[in-house]
Design an enzyme around this catalytic site. Structure first.
Site, PDB file in Angstrom:
ATOM      1  N   CYS A 178      -3.935  -1.811   2.661  1.00 11.49           N
ATOM      2  CA  CYS A 178      -3.955  -3.011   1.833  1.00 11.49           C
ATOM      3  C   CYS A 178      -4.558  -2.693   0.467  1.00 11.49           C
ATOM      4  O   CYS A 178      -5.583  -2.017   0.365  1.00 11.49           O
ATOM      5  CB  CYS A 178      -4.750  -4.113   2.523  1.00 11.49           C
ATOM      6  N   ASP A 218      -2.056  -0.762   7.106  1.00 10.46           N
ATOM      7  CA  ASP A 218      -0.792  -1.468   7.308  1.00 10.46           C
ATOM      8  C   ASP A 218       0.157  -0.501   8.009  1.00 10.46           C
ATOM      9  O   ASP A 218       0.477   0.559   7.469  1.00 10.46           O
ATOM     10  CB  ASP A 218      -0.186  -1.905   5.966  1.00 10.46           C
TER      11      ASP A 218
END
Length: 285
Positions: A193, A200
Site C-alpha cells: 500500500c 497487497d
C-alpha cells in the site's frame, strides 16, 4: 537499475486521506466519507499524458454491503462496481470501506435506492463513469471461482535475490525472431500500500501479441514489485507501460485481481485491443 522520482512524496492529494489514520466507524449514511486520489499522480510518473494508450476499468467487489429495509430489517448483498479509467480520480479503498459501513444502520426503501445512491456518490467522488451492480442473496449461487486464463509462469526454477522494483529486468526480454500471441499469468504479484506499506497480494494476467517474451525475465520483473509501494491501479498501469516499452507488444492486456481487504477487492483491467471479461473471483479472493 532505472530510478524515477517519487511522485507521491509531496503530493497534497494524499495528505488528507483517512488511510493510515485512526478513524471512527460511522454506521449511518455519509457520502462525505469517500475520498478520491488523482490518477494524474501516477500517470505523470510513467509519462502518460493526453490520450491514454489503453482502455479499461477498475472492477471492485464488495462482500460486506448491508443496510436496513424500510421496516428496519437488515439486508445483505454483494457489490460490484466498475469504474472507468478515464475518471479524474481513483477511489481510495479505506474511504470506500468506511463509506459502505455507513450504510449499515441506514434505512433504504429498495435495492434500487441503494444502487442509485452508490452510483451517484461513487461517480461524484471519481469524477467519472461508474457502473454499479447490487447482487442479492438469491443470486449468490451464480458467483464463480475461476483461474486466470493462460499459462502460469510461477513454476520456473529461478534464483531470486532482488525484490526492489526494477523494469530493467525486461531489457533484452524478447525474441524478435518469434512473433506470438499468448496469455501468461502469475500468482506471485505482491506490492505494498502506498500509504501504510501493508502487503497487497494479487494475481496478474498478461495477454499479448508481438515478439515472444522471455518468461523468466517477466517473472523476475513481476517479483520486483514485492517491496514496491503503490496502489493496485497504479501498479497495473506501470506494468502495461513497461511491457509496451521494453517488449514492444503490438497488442496487450494486463489484468490483475488482488485479494480483498476490509471486505473489498480491486481488480484493474487495462488493454489496447479487447474488452474486460465477466468479473469472476479467484480462489484467494
Amino acid at each position: 537499475m532505472t530510478h524515477n522520482h517519487d511522485p507521491y512524496s509531496d503530493a497534497a492529494a494524499l495528505k488528507g486521506l483517512t488511510l493510515g489514520q485512526a478513524t471512527a466507524y460511522q454506521a449511518e449514511y455519509d457520502a462525505s466519507l469517500l475520498q478520491g486520489v488523482p490518477r494524474k499522480l501516477n500517470r505523470d510518473a510513467i509519462q502518460l499524458s493526453g490520450e491514454l494508450p489503453f482502455h479499461g476499468t477498475d472492477i471492485w467487489t464488495g462482500y460486506e454491503l448491508s443496510w436496513l429495509n424500510a421496516k428496519g430489517k437488515p439486508v445483505v448483498a454483494i457489490l460490484e462496481v466498475q469504474l472507468d479509467i478515464n475518471s479524474v480520480n481513483l477511489i481510495e479503498s479505506k474511504s470506500f470501506k468506511l463509506y459502505l459501513n455507513s450504510f449499515n444502520q441506514t434505512k433504504f426503501d429498495s435495492v434500487e435506492a441503494v444502487q442509485e445512491t452508490l452510483s451517484r456518490d461513487l461517480a461524484a467522488c471519481a469524477e467519472g463513469e461508474v457502473t454499479v451492480k447490487v447482487i442479492e442473496p438469491k443470486h449468490f449461487n451464480l458467483e464463480r471461482i475461476i483461474d486466470l486464463p493462460g499459462t502460469c509462469i510461477d513454476d520456473l526454477d529461478i534464483e531470486v535475490t532482488e525484490y526492489e522494483f526494477n523494469p530493467d529486468h525486461l531489457i533484452g526480454g524478447t525474441d524478435p525472431d518469434k512473433n506470438v500471441a499468448e496469455t501468461l499469468n502469475s500468482n506471485l504479484l505482491k506490492s505494498n500500500c502506498l500509504i501504510t506499506s501493508q502487503p497487497d497480494w494479487g494475481s496478474v494476467m498478461v495477454r499479448y501479441q508481438g515478439p515472444k517474451i522471455d518468461r523468466e525475465k517477466l517473472l523476475r520483473y513481476l517479483i520486483s514489485f514485492r517491496q514496491h509501494n503503490e496502489f493496485h491501479e497504479q501498479c497495473v498501469e506501470r506494468i502495461f507501460v513497461d511491457l509496451k516499452k521494453y517488449c514492444q507488444c503490438t497488442k496487450l492486456t494486463v489484468y490483475a485481481r488482488y485479494t480483498r481487504r476490509g471486505g473489498l477487492d480491486i481488480n484493474p483491467y487495462r488493454s489496447d485491443f479487447e474488452n474486460p471479461p465477466e468479473s469472476n473471483r479467484l480462489a484467494r479472493q
